[in-house]
Design a protein around this motif. Structure first.
Motif, PDB file in Angstrom:
ATOM      1  N   LEU A  49       0.823  -1.205   0.000  1.00  0.00           N
ATOM      2  CA  LEU A  49       0.000   0.000   0.000  1.00  0.00           C
ATOM      3  C   LEU A  49       0.860   1.260   0.000  1.00  0.00           C
ATOM      4  CD1 LEU A  49      -2.866  -0.929   2.480  1.00  0.00           C
ATOM      5  CD2 LEU A  49      -3.138  -0.300   0.084  1.00  0.00           C
ATOM      6  N   ALA A  50       1.885   1.280   0.840  1.00  0.00           N
ATOM      7  CA  ALA A  50       2.759   2.458   0.892  1.00  0.00           C
ATOM      8  C   ALA A  50       3.461   2.665  -0.440  1.00  0.00           C
ATOM      9  CB  ALA A  50       3.778   2.294   2.016  1.00  0.00           C
ATOM     10  N   GLY A  51       3.891   1.570  -1.052  1.00  0.00           N
ATOM     11  CA  GLY A  51       4.573   1.680  -2.334  1.00  0.00           C
ATOM     12  C   GLY A  51       3.658   2.138  -3.450  1.00  0.00           C
ATOM     13  N   HIS A  52       2.430   1.631  -3.455  1.00  0.00           N
ATOM     14  CA  HIS A  52       1.503   1.982  -4.539  1.00  0.00           C
ATOM     15  C   HIS A  52       1.061   3.437  -4.459  1.00  0.00           C
ATOM     16  CE1 HIS A  52      -1.670   1.550  -7.531  1.00  0.00           C
ATOM     17  NE2 HIS A  52      -2.477   2.188  -6.689  1.00  0.00           N
ATOM     18  N   TYR A  53       0.726   3.898  -3.256  1.00  0.00           N
ATOM     19  CA  TYR A  53       0.170   5.243  -3.119  1.00  0.00           C
ATOM     20  C   TYR A  53       1.218   6.318  -2.835  1.00  0.00           C
ATOM     21  CZ  TYR A  53      -4.569   3.482  -3.350  1.00  0.00           C
ATOM     22  OH  TYR A  53      -5.738   2.905  -3.787  1.00  0.00           O
ATOM     23  N   GLY A  54       2.443   5.913  -2.517  1.00  0.00           N
ATOM     24  CA  GLY A  54       3.432   6.909  -2.151  1.00  0.00           C
ATOM     25  C   GLY A  54       3.042   7.646  -0.891  1.00  0.00           C
ATOM     26  N   ALA A  55       2.455   6.918   0.043  1.00  0.00           N
ATOM     27  CA  ALA A  55       1.909   7.513   1.265  1.00  0.00           C
ATOM     28  C   ALA A  55       2.418   6.748   2.478  1.00  0.00           C
ATOM     29  CB  ALA A  55       0.382   7.464   1.239  1.00  0.00           C
ATOM     30  N   THR A  56       2.259   7.363   3.639  1.00  0.00           N
ATOM     31  CA  THR A  56       2.462   6.640   4.893  1.00  0.00           C
ATOM     32  C   THR A  56       1.176   5.882   5.187  1.00  0.00           C
ATOM     33  OG1 THR A  56       4.032   8.246   5.767  1.00  0.00           O
ATOM     34  CG2 THR A  56       2.851   6.883   7.374  1.00  0.00           C
TER      35      THR A  56
END
Length: 481
Positions: A380-387
């Motif tokens: 999830l972090a990798g896909h969205y570029g989010a924490t």
């Protein structure tokens, strides 16, 4: 900070250390620590019955050498050998020389020895094991009645991910060597480990400075908590905006605001249709009909709890994501997220899904997320570029760059409606007060879990989300005490 390292990293460190030690010295260090831990659990070693359930390889060797030490102190030790032809030869010799005995797993004496033992050492599979227990091992574990101590980690769990792909040992305690392994901190494997005890064997100088996973402790959280100075005012402390609630779910707005008011920011702005409910409960809240961009200055936004999925909700999310301040997206906001990544935003984004929401975002089943939490949060972090803060029995936080943070606080009583809304408001307030995204999410999860424990009491009791919000102040004080 409790730090954890992958199997590959631990083994590389062990190789470096062993090159500087006499042959077998590292195993003896591990066995000595393991035997001491077992003695503490037994309280009286002399005359105690101990069984060592051992497979092949060094994990079995650690268990056998520990069994030999207990036998020399007067324990009656029986080793049950799952692989007699591949049992660690030095460990077996030491056990027999100390007065212990050994029986093959298919011997009629094996199951009675396990059933009679006050303590059983699980030395079946080491940290490199993959998949669940084989049938013979599983059958033997069912005969155990006493205290189970896992050697390095419970057999059948994945040391790197915490996944359990089949039958696995459920230990009362796990004695691990040199460093924690991620699987010992992450469910479902964490639920198999029991009480954890780390035995130092000298690996520290050979481990990298950045671990694969880490768990904050009280001191770490205390160092991160925002504290006002003598010159602080409400704006310097940070203002958090909350876009939540709807005609159908006004309570979500109230709970998110409750969490935000206890999160360290100086003020809370509420935007949405539940203003009357919010003001009735928290008259200090600043309210606005919307849109968010017109509500006034904020240092962070929380968007999503109880928001609904209509056009107004979608426009509110778009408005917030277009801002240049940190944004936390939860609940309905997650369902409305754009499909692309969020790296184009000028400020950090924090996503706080539970397992079902994470599954929808990843396009997989909820069961897949729950059985592979570490993989899910990283994807999830990798896909969205989010924490990402992945809620659940083990809450995980990662920004995709540093170590995954594993939250050590919480209770099963926290699985109650609205508790996630409180967490969102709390974490958003920490963002507004200036904490980095990963720190805000980690500290928020820690305080949230601690507050739930306080609300549930020492023996555990049902709690409501509002109880958690109310207990946040005392949780904060606990950390700073």
């Amino acid at each position: 900070m409790r730090t954890a390292y992958s199997v590959e990293t631990v083994r590389a460190a062990e190789r470096e250390l062993m090159a500087r030690l006499p042959d077998g010295a590292l195993m003896q260090r591990a066995a000595a620590g393991l035997a001491a831990a077992c003695a503490d659990l037994l309280r009286r070693v002399s005359g105690a019955r101990v069984a060592v359930l051992t497979g092949s390889g060094d994990n079995g060797g650690d268990a056998l050498y520990a069994g030999a030490r207990l036998a020399r102190r007067g324990a009656g030790v029986t080793a049950v050998l799952l692989a007699p032809d591949r049992t660690h030869p030095g460990g077996l010799r030491a056990l027999l020389a100390a007065g212990g005995r050994a029986v093959p797993a298919d011997d009629d004496r094996a199951e009675p020895a396990l059933a009679r033992a006050a303590l059983v050492l699980d030395g079946i599979v080491g940290i490199g094991g993959k998949g669940g227990l084989r049938e013979a091992a599983e059958r033997l574990t069912r005969a155990v009645r006493g205290t189970v101590v896992a050697v390095d980690l419970p057999s059948g769990v994945d040391a790197d991910t915490g996944e359990v792909r089949g039958a696995a040992v459920r230990a009362d305690a796990t004695v691990t060597f040199g460093a924690y392994k991620p699987g010992l901190l992450i469910d479902p494997a964490r639920g198999h480990a029991g009480a954890l005890r780390l035995i130092g064997i000298g690996l520290e100088p050979y481990l990298p400075s950045v671990p694969d996973a880490e768990a904050l402790q009280h001191g770490d959280v205390a160092a991160l908590l925002p504290r006002p100075s003598a010159e602080s005012d409400k704006y310097r402390r940070g203002v958090v905006g909350v876009v939540a609630g709807s005609a159908r779910y006004p309570g979500a707005a109230v709970l998110a605001v409750a969490g935000a008011l206890h999160g360290g920011a100086g003020a809370v702005r509420y935007v949405g249709p539940a203003a009357d409910a919010v003001i009735a409960r928290f008259p200090e809240t600043l309210v606005h009909a919307g849109p968010p961009a017109k509500a006034g200055r904020v240092q962070a936004w929380v968007v999503g709890p109880g928001l609904g999925d209509g056009a107004a909700a979608r426009h509110s999310l778009e408005d917030v994501l277009a801002s240049d301040v940190p944004v936390l997206v939860d609940a309905d906001g997650l369902r409305l997220l754009p499909s692309g990544d969020l790296r184009g935003r000028a400020a950090p984004t924090v996503l706080t899904p539970h397992a079902g929401e994470a599954a929808a975002l990843l396009g997989v089943s909820r069961e897949e997320v729950e059985s592979g939490r570490l993989t899910a949060v990283r994807e999830l972090a990798g896909h969205y570029g989010a924490t990402v803060l992945l809620k659940g029995s083990t809450t995980l936080v990662t920004d995709g760059a540093g170590p995954v943070r594993v939250n050590p606080t919480g209770t099963g009583w926290l699985a109650t409606a609205g508790s996630g809304d409180v967490l969102s408001g709390l974490t958003g307030s920490l963002l507004a007060s200036g904490l980095a995204a990963a720190d805000a999410a980690s500290v928020g999860a820690y305080l949230h879990g601690l507050a739930a424990r306080r609300a549930a009491g020492p023996h555990g009791a049902p709690i409501a989300a509002d109880d958690v919000a109310t207990a946040l102040t005392e949780a904060w004080r606990d950390v700073l005490a």
